[in-house]
Design a protein around this motif. Structure first.
Motif, PDB file in Angstrom:
ATOM      1  N   ALA A 267       0.821  -1.211   0.000  1.00 31.90           N
ATOM      2  CA  ALA A 267       0.000   0.000   0.000  1.00 31.90           C
ATOM      3  C   ALA A 267       0.853   1.258   0.000  1.00 31.90           C
ATOM      4  O   ALA A 267       0.442   2.289  -0.534  1.00 31.90           O
ATOM      5  CB  ALA A 267      -0.921  -0.001   1.219  1.00 31.90           C
ATOM      6  N   LEU A 268       2.055   1.171   0.574  1.00 31.26           N
ATOM      7  CA  LEU A 268       2.941   2.331   0.617  1.00 31.26           C
ATOM      8  C   LEU A 268       3.707   2.524  -0.681  1.00 31.26           C
ATOM      9  O   LEU A 268       4.330   3.573  -0.877  1.00 31.26           O
ATOM     10  CB  LEU A 268       3.938   2.186   1.772  1.00 31.26           C
ATOM     11  CG  LEU A 268       3.351   2.239   3.188  1.00 31.26           C
ATOM     12  CD1 LEU A 268       4.403   1.836   4.211  1.00 31.26           C
ATOM     13  CD2 LEU A 268       2.810   3.634   3.495  1.00 31.26           C
ATOM     14  N   SER A 269       3.666   1.529  -1.565  1.00 28.39           N
ATOM     15  CA  SER A 269       4.486   1.587  -2.781  1.00 28.39           C
ATOM     16  C   SER A 269       3.688   1.849  -4.042  1.00 28.39           C
ATOM     17  O   SER A 269       4.274   2.077  -5.093  1.00 28.39           O
ATOM     18  CB  SER A 269       5.273   0.273  -2.937  1.00 28.39           C
ATOM     19  OG  SER A 269       4.382  -0.827  -3.071  1.00 28.39           O
ATOM     20  N   ILE A 270       2.355   1.799  -3.986  1.00 27.62           N
ATOM     21  CA  ILE A 270       1.552   2.019  -5.183  1.00 27.62           C
ATOM     22  C   ILE A 270       0.496   3.075  -4.905  1.00 27.62           C
ATOM     23  O   ILE A 270       0.195   3.391  -3.749  1.00 27.62           O
ATOM     24  CB  ILE A 270       0.881   0.715  -5.660  1.00 27.62           C
ATOM     25  CG1 ILE A 270      -0.177   0.250  -4.646  1.00 27.62           C
ATOM     26  CG2 ILE A 270       1.895  -0.372  -5.911  1.00 27.62           C
ATOM     27  CD1 ILE A 270      -1.022  -0.897  -5.136  1.00 27.62           C
ATOM     28  N   ASP A 271      -0.049   3.617  -5.980  1.00 29.18           N
ATOM     29  CA  ASP A 271      -1.095   4.628  -5.867  1.00 29.18           C
ATOM     30  C   ASP A 271      -2.493   4.048  -6.034  1.00 29.18           C
ATOM     31  O   ASP A 271      -3.471   4.664  -5.647  1.00 29.18           O
ATOM     32  CB  ASP A 271      -0.883   5.726  -6.911  1.00 29.18           C
ATOM     33  CG  ASP A 271       0.416   6.491  -6.684  1.00 29.18           C
ATOM     34  OD1 ASP A 271       0.797   6.651  -5.512  1.00 29.18           O
ATOM     35  OD2 ASP A 271       1.040   6.904  -7.678  1.00 29.18           O
ATOM     36  N   GLY A 272      -2.598   2.874  -6.645  1.00 29.19           N
ATOM     37  CA  GLY A 272      -3.904   2.287  -6.919  1.00 29.19           C
ATOM     38  C   GLY A 272      -4.524   1.631  -5.708  1.00 29.19           C
ATOM     39  O   GLY A 272      -3.947   1.620  -4.612  1.00 29.19           O
ATOM     40  N   PRO A 273      -5.722   1.072  -5.887  1.00 23.84           N
ATOM     41  CA  PRO A 273      -6.410   0.413  -4.765  1.00 23.84           C
ATOM     42  C   PRO A 273      -5.699  -0.854  -4.327  1.00 23.84           C
ATOM     43  O   PRO A 273      -5.030  -1.519  -5.103  1.00 23.84           O
ATOM     44  CB  PRO A 273      -7.796   0.097  -5.343  1.00 23.84           C
ATOM     45  CG  PRO A 273      -7.578   0.011  -6.819  1.00 23.84           C
ATOM     46  CD  PRO A 273      -6.509   1.023  -7.134  1.00 23.84           C
ATOM     47  N   VAL A 274      -5.831  -1.156  -3.068  1.00 28.00           N
ATOM     48  CA  VAL A 274      -5.259  -2.369  -2.488  1.00 28.00           C
ATOM     49  C   VAL A 274      -6.397  -3.250  -2.001  1.00 28.00           C
ATOM     50  O   VAL A 274      -7.290  -2.790  -1.288  1.00 28.00           O
ATOM     51  CB  VAL A 274      -4.310  -2.037  -1.316  1.00 28.00           C
ATOM     52  CG1 VAL A 274      -3.806  -3.309  -0.663  1.00 28.00           C
ATOM     53  CG2 VAL A 274      -3.145  -1.200  -1.805  1.00 28.00           C
ATOM     54  N   VAL A 275      -6.368  -4.512  -2.395  1.00 27.38           N
ATOM     55  CA  VAL A 275      -7.433  -5.450  -2.045  1.00 27.38           C
ATOM     56  C   VAL A 275      -7.155  -6.050  -0.672  1.00 27.38           C
ATOM     57  O   VAL A 275      -6.067  -6.580  -0.423  1.00 27.38           O
ATOM     58  CB  VAL A 275      -7.564  -6.564  -3.104  1.00 27.38           C
ATOM     59  CG1 VAL A 275      -8.629  -7.575  -2.693  1.00 27.38           C
ATOM     60  CG2 VAL A 275      -7.894  -5.956  -4.454  1.00 27.38           C
ATOM     61  N   GLY A 276      -8.141  -5.974   0.217  1.00 24.24           N
ATOM     62  CA  GLY A 276      -8.020  -6.595   1.530  1.00 24.24           C
ATOM     63  C   GLY A 276      -8.707  -7.945   1.564  1.00 24.24           C
ATOM     64  O   GLY A 276      -9.536  -8.267   0.708  1.00 24.24           O
ATOM     65  N   ASN A 277      -8.363  -8.746   2.566  1.00 23.79           N
ATOM     66  CA  ASN A 277      -8.927 -10.089   2.684  1.00 23.79           C
ATOM     67  C   ASN A 277      -9.662 -10.264   4.004  1.00 23.79           C
ATOM     68  O   ASN A 277      -9.244  -9.735   5.038  1.00 23.79           O
ATOM     69  CB  ASN A 277      -7.821 -11.146   2.577  1.00 23.79           C
ATOM     70  CG  ASN A 277      -7.544 -11.533   1.137  1.00 23.79           C
ATOM     71  OD1 ASN A 277      -8.320 -12.263   0.524  1.00 23.79           O
ATOM     72  ND2 ASN A 277      -6.445 -11.030   0.603  1.00 23.79           N
ATOM     73  N   ASP A 278     -10.770 -11.016   3.937  1.00 24.30           N
ATOM     74  CA  ASP A 278     -11.550 -11.379   5.122  1.00 24.30           C
ATOM     75  C   ASP A 278     -11.335 -12.862   5.383  1.00 24.30           C
ATOM     76  O   ASP A 278     -11.692 -13.699   4.545  1.00 24.30           O
ATOM     77  CB  ASP A 278     -13.041 -11.108   4.901  1.00 24.30           C
ATOM     78  CG  ASP A 278     -13.312  -9.655   4.511  1.00 24.30           C
ATOM     79  OD1 ASP A 278     -12.455  -8.802   4.779  1.00 24.30           O
ATOM     80  OD2 ASP A 278     -14.381  -9.393   3.926  1.00 24.30           O
ATOM     81  N   VAL A 279     -10.763 -13.183   6.518  1.00 23.87           N
ATOM     82  CA  VAL A 279     -10.456 -14.582   6.846  1.00 23.87           C
ATOM     83  C   VAL A 279     -10.802 -14.828   8.303  1.00 23.87           C
ATOM     84  O   VAL A 279     -10.485 -14.016   9.170  1.00 23.87           O
ATOM     85  CB  VAL A 279      -8.962 -14.908   6.600  1.00 23.87           C
ATOM     86  CG1 VAL A 279      -8.634 -16.319   7.065  1.00 23.87           C
ATOM     87  CG2 VAL A 279      -8.598 -14.714   5.138  1.00 23.87           C
ATOM     88  N   ASP A 280     -11.435 -15.940   8.564  1.00 23.49           N
ATOM     89  CA  ASP A 280     -11.701 -16.376   9.933  1.00 23.49           C
ATOM     90  C   ASP A 280     -10.998 -17.708  10.153  1.00 23.49           C
ATOM     91  O   ASP A 280     -11.485 -18.757   9.739  1.00 23.49           O
ATOM     92  CB  ASP A 280     -13.200 -16.505  10.188  1.00 23.49           C
ATOM     93  CG  ASP A 280     -13.503 -16.838  11.652  1.00 23.49           C
ATOM     94  OD1 ASP A 280     -12.548 -16.893  12.458  1.00 23.49           O
ATOM     95  OD2 ASP A 280     -14.684 -17.046  11.987  1.00 23.49           O
ATOM     96  N   ALA A 281      -9.832 -17.641  10.780  1.00 25.80           N
ATOM     97  CA  ALA A 281      -9.051 -18.846  11.068  1.00 25.80           C
ATOM     98  C   ALA A 281      -8.986 -19.093  12.560  1.00 25.80           C
ATOM     99  O   ALA A 281      -8.008 -19.649  13.066  1.00 25.80           O
ATOM    100  CB  ALA A 281      -7.645 -18.708  10.486  1.00 25.80           C
ATOM    101  N   SER A 282     -10.039 -18.716  13.279  1.00 29.13           N
ATOM    102  CA  SER A 282     -10.073 -18.911  14.729  1.00 29.13           C
ATOM    103  C   SER A 282     -10.008 -20.396  15.057  1.00 29.13           C
ATOM    104  O   SER A 282     -10.736 -21.213  14.480  1.00 29.13           O
ATOM    105  CB  SER A 282     -11.357 -18.307  15.304  1.00 29.13           C
ATOM    106  OG  SER A 282     -11.456 -16.935  14.993  1.00 29.13           O
TER     107      SER A 282
END
Length: 522
Positions: A305-320
């Protein structure tokens, strides 16, 4: 005085020993970009950020102690930066005051008085900040620090110090007493407080003095001046030592204040950069001992995220409750990026920082380790599989229950059958020892075999791929597939032009989101 902003019961040591695998963590998690953003070009802040990041506490209460301080700094950034600037001013001012290589007590007293006057001025401004800004802070670390400043640096303290410093300038000369020792030599030289002027007002008006014995040294009597200087130094020796200790005590306070507050200044620099790029952050929920697994929403790679200007995709994970997370799927689908984002979040959480996610929950770990694939050994002293096994052996020697190991394409240097068998045995040993593992792999035999076992403590994630071959850079729960869709990459690199000849697209890839988005076809 104690600072206690990094630890509630101990001082922060910028030279504290770092983990043995710190170089691997920096390379594999691309931490230079994160540390560089925190430092903002300041080498001192870089060193503080690195030490703070890699020596985080394992006590959840201590982590929350730091989180509260970070939140105070975010809410009062100008105050935090102002206090840091005062600490730097004091330290740099002390260095600018000339320090002689000759250790004469008279010079030591003169320099110490000058340094202490500088420190008193800075301490006075620091106390003013505590008085005016202190009520707005809520963290235990800052409230304790401000209370200490107000209690120990009250008006009576400053009045007493100023009076002592005034006397120690010896504007009216010095008064030294001595005993006569053997052979009528002087001994027990002691600096005395000047006597109060008890003359009558009439005597003061006309300059009348009590009778005294006075010896005047001729201007060219070098031996006489040397003897007088020696007597003066003997009388000032004890005072010089006491002043040096006082100076060192206050100097160490400013040094600690700069070090400990420097870490939070790095947090402010990082938060400002992410906020400017409109990247979300959150303070993670820290789980205690006995908890396993993690859960996150919108977790992304902060270094990407600090190296590009475009959108960054986040992930939703439940590994409880999961000891093992296997990540498979399409090439360039964001698997390695997610692995890196999890490692970064674990380090940032455990150092008391915010993390790059909308929400993040994880337990503390007694050690974070990475086992990533490496380039071919240029010295040709060993093969890639030998090198991988040697590195894993080094990691195993440092592991203990509760550690977290991130594996990225481990043991892919040999054929699928052998690589899967090696990895399967190592995974079994790690899991039985209480070590948590996140494993990115293209070894279908390994991933499929583990999935077939139906282990309730294992989670299988797959890089999402649409029907048209487009990557979403998201991970979804799913069983391993026998293909990594390498044909998609082939089609992108070797596309068919209108004339029917096969050419290679040499324009490279465009980094986008959590993975790599192909450039336009020719």
């Amino acid at each position: 005085m104690k600072v206690r902003l990094m630890h509630s019961r101990a001082d922060f040591e910028i030279d504290a020993p770092l983990p043995a695998n710190v170089d691997d963590l920096i390379d594999d998690l691309e931490l230079d970009r994160l540390l560089g953003t925190m430092a903002a070009g300041d080498t001192f802040l870089f060193d503080v950020a690195r030490t703070g990041l890699f020596t985080g506490p394992t006590d959840p209460d201590e982590i929350r102690y730091r989180q509260d301080i970070v939140q105070d700094c975010l809410g009062h950034a100008h105050v935090a930066r102002g206090i840091y600037a005062l600490a730097v001013e004091a330290l740099e001012g002390e260095r600018k005051i000339y320090r002689s290589i000759l250790h004469h007590p008279s010079y030591a007293v003169s320099r110490s008085v000058e340094v202490l006057q500088l420190f008193v001025d800075v301490l006075h401004r620091l106390r003013d900040i505590a008085d005016h800004e202190g009520p707005g802070f809520r963290s235990r670390g800052f409230t304790t620090l401000f209370a200490t400043l107000q209690e120990q640096l009250d008006d009576a303290y400053f009045a007493t110090v100023e009076a002592h410093l005034k006397r120690l300038r010896f504007q009216g000369g010095i008064l030294v007493s001595a005993d006569l020792g053997r052979g009528n030599k002087g001994s027990h030289y002691t600096l005395r407080m000047p006597a109060d002027d008890d003359r009558h007002w009439f005597e003061k008006l006309f300059g009348l003095h009590h009778s005294t014995f006075t010896i005047t040294i001729p201007e060219r009597d070098q031996a006489g001046f040397s003897a007088l200087t020696e007597l003066k130094d003997r009388g000032l020796n004890d005072v010089a030592n006491a002043l040096s200790q006082s100076t060192d005590h206050i100097l160490s306070f400013f040094d600690l204040l700069r070090c400990e507050l420097g870490f939070y200044l790095g947090c402010l620099n990082l938060h400002d950069a992410l906020d400017q790029a409109q990247r979300p952050t959150c303070f993670p929920q820290v789980q205690g001992e006995g908890q396993v697994g993690f859960s996150c929403r919108g977790l992304y790679d902060v270094c990407l995220a600090l190296s590009i200007d475009g959108p960054v995709v986040g992930n939703d994970v439940d590994a409880s409750g999961k000891h093992l997370v296997m990540i498979t799927g399409a090439n360039q689908g964001g698997k390695s990026t997610f692995l890196r984002s999890l490692g970064l979040a674990q380090l940032m959480m455990q150092s008391g920082m915010f993390v790059a996610a909308e929400t993040f929950t994880a337990p503390v770990t007694s050690g974070l380790f990475t086992h990533y694939k490496r380039e071919e050994d240029k010295s040709m002293s060993s093969g890639k599989l030998d090198e991988e096994l040697n590195r894993m052996s080094t990691i195993v020697d440092q592991l203990s229950p509760g550690c977290l190991v991130l594996c990225n394409e481990s043991f892919a240097a040999t054929n699928e059958r052998e690589g899967s068998q090696i990895a399967r045995q190592i995974l079994r040993a790690l899991l039985e020892s209480g070590v948590r593992v996140l494993y990115v792999t293209h070894l279908y035999d390994l991933a499929h075999g583990l999935h077939q076992q139906g282990n309730d403590h294992a989670l299988f994630l797959r890089a999402e791929r649409r029907e048209d071959g487009q990557r979403t850079y998201r991970l979804v729960a799913g069983e391993p597939l026998p293909t990594s869709f390498g044909q998609d990459v082939y089609q992108r690199i070797f596309s068919a032009p209108p004339n029917g000849r096969q050419t290679a697209d040499l324009r490279g890839d465009v980094v986008q989101g959590g993975g790599v988005q192909p450039g336009p076809s020719p």
